[in-house]
Design a protein around this motif. Structure first.
Motif, PDB file in Angstrom:
ATOM      1  N   ARG A   6       0.819  -1.212   0.000  1.00 53.56           N
ATOM      2  CA  ARG A   6       0.000   0.000   0.000  1.00 53.56           C
ATOM      3  C   ARG A   6       0.853   1.262   0.000  1.00 53.56           C
ATOM      4  O   ARG A   6       0.499   2.259  -0.640  1.00 53.56           O
ATOM      5  CB  ARG A   6      -0.937   0.002   1.215  1.00 53.56           C
ATOM      6  N   GLN A   7       1.987   1.224   0.708  1.00 51.96           N
ATOM      7  CA  GLN A   7       2.831   2.424   0.742  1.00 51.96           C
ATOM      8  C   GLN A   7       3.371   2.772  -0.633  1.00 51.96           C
ATOM      9  O   GLN A   7       3.655   3.939  -0.922  1.00 51.96           O
ATOM     10  CB  GLN A   7       3.981   2.264   1.748  1.00 51.96           C
ATOM     11  N   GLU A   8       3.518   1.775  -1.509  1.00 51.42           N
ATOM     12  CA  GLU A   8       3.939   2.058  -2.875  1.00 51.42           C
ATOM     13  C   GLU A   8       2.771   2.578  -3.702  1.00 51.42           C
ATOM     14  O   GLU A   8       2.938   3.477  -4.534  1.00 51.42           O
ATOM     15  CB  GLU A   8       4.523   0.802  -3.520  1.00 51.42           C
ATOM     16  N   LEU A   9       1.594   2.027  -3.480  1.00 56.12           N
ATOM     17  CA  LEU A   9       0.415   2.509  -4.200  1.00 56.12           C
ATOM     18  C   LEU A   9       0.131   3.973  -3.862  1.00 56.12           C
ATOM     19  O   LEU A   9      -0.306   4.748  -4.721  1.00 56.12           O
ATOM     20  CB  LEU A   9      -0.808   1.659  -3.848  1.00 56.12           C
ATOM     21  N   GLU A  10       0.397   4.362  -2.633  1.00 60.93           N
ATOM     22  CA  GLU A  10       0.124   5.737  -2.204  1.00 60.93           C
ATOM     23  C   GLU A  10       0.947   6.750  -2.989  1.00 60.93           C
ATOM     24  O   GLU A  10       0.568   7.916  -3.102  1.00 60.93           O
ATOM     25  CB  GLU A  10       0.400   5.876  -0.703  1.00 60.93           C
ATOM     26  N   LEU A  11       2.069   6.307  -3.549  1.00 61.84           N
ATOM     27  CA  LEU A  11       2.915   7.219  -4.328  1.00 61.84           C
ATOM     28  C   LEU A  11       2.314   7.541  -5.686  1.00 61.84           C
ATOM     29  O   LEU A  11       2.714   8.516  -6.330  1.00 61.84           O
ATOM     30  CB  LEU A  11       4.305   6.598  -4.521  1.00 61.84           C
ATOM     31  N   PHE A  12       1.369   6.713  -6.124  1.00 59.33           N
ATOM     32  CA  PHE A  12       0.827   6.877  -7.470  1.00 59.33           C
ATOM     33  C   PHE A  12      -0.553   7.517  -7.464  1.00 59.33           C
ATOM     34  O   PHE A  12      -1.443   7.130  -8.205  1.00 59.33           O
ATOM     35  CB  PHE A  12       0.795   5.521  -8.177  1.00 59.33           C
ATOM     36  N   GLN A  13      -0.695   8.530  -6.646  1.00 56.03           N
ATOM     37  CA  GLN A  13      -1.912   9.316  -6.639  1.00 56.03           C
ATOM     38  C   GLN A  13      -1.684  10.571  -7.490  1.00 56.03           C
ATOM     39  O   GLN A  13      -0.601  10.783  -8.017  1.00 56.03           O
ATOM     40  CB  GLN A  13      -2.313   9.627  -5.206  1.00 56.03           C
ATOM     41  N   ALA A  14      -2.672  11.398  -7.606  1.00 58.28           N
ATOM     42  CA  ALA A  14      -2.681  12.495  -8.581  1.00 58.28           C
ATOM     43  C   ALA A  14      -1.404  13.324  -8.700  1.00 58.28           C
ATOM     44  O   ALA A  14      -0.950  13.575  -9.818  1.00 58.28           O
ATOM     45  CB  ALA A  14      -3.875  13.403  -8.306  1.00 58.28           C
ATOM     46  N   PRO A  15      -0.777  13.787  -7.621  1.00 55.25           N
ATOM     47  CA  PRO A  15       0.370  14.690  -7.767  1.00 55.25           C
ATOM     48  C   PRO A  15       1.535  14.140  -8.577  1.00 55.25           C
ATOM     49  O   PRO A  15       2.273  14.892  -9.190  1.00 55.25           O
ATOM     50  CB  PRO A  15       0.787  14.940  -6.310  1.00 55.25           C
ATOM     51  N   LEU A  16       1.715  12.804  -8.584  1.00 55.88           N
ATOM     52  CA  LEU A  16       2.886  12.240  -9.247  1.00 55.88           C
ATOM     53  C   LEU A  16       2.611  11.710 -10.648  1.00 55.88           C
ATOM     54  O   LEU A  16       3.519  11.248 -11.318  1.00 55.88           O
ATOM     55  CB  LEU A  16       3.464  11.096  -8.395  1.00 55.88           C
ATOM     56  N   LEU A  17       1.381  11.796 -11.097  1.00 55.45           N
ATOM     57  CA  LEU A  17       1.046  11.202 -12.384  1.00 55.45           C
ATOM     58  C   LEU A  17       1.799  11.836 -13.549  1.00 55.45           C
ATOM     59  O   LEU A  17       2.116  11.173 -14.517  1.00 55.45           O
ATOM     60  CB  LEU A  17      -0.461  11.312 -12.638  1.00 55.45           C
ATOM     61  N   ALA A  18       2.070  13.116 -13.468  1.00 51.60           N
ATOM     62  CA  ALA A  18       2.693  13.810 -14.588  1.00 51.60           C
ATOM     63  C   ALA A  18       4.211  13.681 -14.590  1.00 51.60           C
ATOM     64  O   ALA A  18       4.876  14.103 -15.514  1.00 51.60           O
ATOM     65  CB  ALA A  18       2.313  15.292 -14.561  1.00 51.60           C
ATOM     66  N   THR A  19       4.786  13.079 -13.557  1.00 51.68           N
ATOM     67  CA  THR A  19       6.240  12.980 -13.474  1.00 51.68           C
ATOM     68  C   THR A  19       6.711  11.611 -13.945  1.00 51.68           C
ATOM     69  O   THR A  19       5.964  10.649 -13.992  1.00 51.68           O
ATOM     70  CB  THR A  19       6.723  13.206 -12.026  1.00 51.68           C
ATOM     71  N   SER A  20       7.973  11.524 -14.289  1.00 53.51           N
ATOM     72  CA  SER A  20       8.559  10.247 -14.691  1.00 53.51           C
ATOM     73  C   SER A  20       9.438   9.670 -13.588  1.00 53.51           C
ATOM     74  O   SER A  20       9.802   8.503 -13.624  1.00 53.51           O
ATOM     75  CB  SER A  20       9.392  10.421 -15.959  1.00 53.51           C
ATOM     76  N   GLN A  21       9.798  10.491 -12.608  1.00 51.00           N
ATOM     77  CA  GLN A  21      10.692  10.048 -11.536  1.00 51.00           C
ATOM     78  C   GLN A  21       9.896   9.497 -10.358  1.00 51.00           C
ATOM     79  O   GLN A  21       9.805  10.107  -9.295  1.00 51.00           O
ATOM     80  CB  GLN A  21      11.580  11.226 -11.088  1.00 51.00           C
ATOM     81  N   ASP A  22       9.293   8.341 -10.539  1.00 50.37           N
ATOM     82  CA  ASP A  22       8.495   7.752  -9.461  1.00 50.37           C
ATOM     83  C   ASP A  22       9.167   6.533  -8.851  1.00 50.37           C
ATOM     84  O   ASP A  22       8.685   5.986  -7.869  1.00 50.37           O
ATOM     85  CB  ASP A  22       7.107   7.360  -9.982  1.00 50.37           C
TER      86      ASP A  22
END
Length: 344
Positions: free
Chosen positions: A187-203
């Motif tokens: 879940r802690q990894e899924l939390e990184l893929f919410q709206a603010p990070l969608l436009a970035t490539s450095q995830d």
């Protein structure tokens, strides 16, 4: 007279019940394990509607037919017991693995049988280098393992999630890769893929280099992230429509994210309950592993299988780090095996 009639009727009823009970107790036919002996022809590497279709076309253009034929002849020569149909399925899955390497930052190769084909492909060094550079713009390395085997359910969880999203689920694919969807994405990894990070490539999870340099990879990654965000939002708000079976990829992926987010401790139980495909169809619950990765921190093991990974670096070894890995379905007994890795 009435007593005789009663006895006759009772005897007939008893006989019917006896015969019916014996019929119910007759052993049912045992499902034969799935094999490639009577397998259908494999499907296309990617369907046109899949976000992986552009990468599949780029891969096709990067792989000369003469090179593919040389690999086929070498593999069949090295494995005299392998049928052409089984080779076709292994070749299909190796190509899909290469697509995953363009989408994800690291991809363990969870199948020794597919890795065997990759090994033979590497024997044609000039052709392989030309293929790698045309496809990814850099070398796609296959590095040997240099570290001890450690569990890596998180890597297998991401592999399953992206693989099924791009290619769907097929029993013959699973026969080579091992059981899908037995581990939840943390879940802690899924939390990184919410709206603010969608436009970035450095995830840290998707292939940042390919995102910046390969339009087909960028498109696939963007679609993956958008779908991931939508499913995370549904999971957060407890919106879930249980699929009747695993033939509907969208509902299957929604379920995988829902249970990974809300009930990770019971993930395998939930997904196994939904799974209509028999566990014994392949005759084994373990699969090997090899793959593509940059910073491995965990791995998994399998029955007597080797393990490698691929690396898309700009030179002979830049950016690659190797670890062992494998995959094993829940409840099975697995042994560790040698592996390797790749990174982007």
């Amino acid at each position: 007279m009435d007593m005789i009639l009663f006895i006759v009727v009772a005897a007939i009823v008893a006989l019917v019940i006896f015969l019916f009970s014996r019929q119910k107790k007759r052993p049912t036919a045992i499902n034969k394990p799935l094999s490639f002996s009577h397998a259908p022809a494999p499907p296309a590497v990617s369907e046109a509607k899949s976000p992986a279709y552009g990468l599949a076309e780029k891969l096709k253009q990067s792989l000369p037919s003469q090179y593919a034929e040389l690999v086929k002849k070498r593999v069949l020569s090295a494995h005299p017991g392998m049928t052409e149909r089984e080779f076709e399925w292994r070749w299909l899955e190796l190509q899909r693995f290469f697509i995953l390497c363009a989408v994800l930052d690291r991809v363990p190769m969870f199948s020794k049988r597919i890795d065997d084909v990759w090994h033979e492909m590497l024997m044609f060094t000039r052709e392989y280098q030309a293929f790698s550079e045309k496809y990814l713009g850099r070398m796609l390395h296959h590095a040997p393992n240099v570290s001890d085997d450690v569990p890596m359910p998180g890597e297998r969880a991401w592999f399953d999630l992206v693989y099924i999203e791009l290619f769907g689920r097929n029993p013959y694919s699973e026969l080579l890769w091992g059981p899908f969807l037995r581990y939840p994405v943390p879940r802690q990894e899924l939390e990184l893929f919410q709206a603010p990070l969608l436009a970035t490539s450095q995830d840290g999870r998707f292939n940042a280099w390919a995102y910046e340099h390969i339009p087909e990879a960028k498109y696939a990654i963007q679609v993956m992230k958008e779908k991931l965000q939508d499913r995370i939002e549904r999971a957060k708000h407890k919106i879930h429509e249980k699929p009747a079976n695993f033939s509907n990829t969208d509902l299957l992926m929604t379920s995988a994210i829902f249970f990974a987010w809300n009930e990770p401790e019971h993930f395998d139980e939930h997904m196994a309950t939904l799974d209509e495909i028999k566990k014994d169809r392949s005759g084994s619950d373990c699969s090997g592993g090899f793959g593509c990765t940059s910073n491995y921190d965990d791995s998994r093991s399998s029955n007597n299988d080797s393990h490698h990974h691929c690396s898309s670096g700009s030179d002979g070894g830049s950016g690659s780090s190797c670890n062992s890995g494998s995959s094993c379905s829940g409840g099975s007994s697995c042994s560790s095996y040698e592996g390797g890795g790749c990174s982007s």
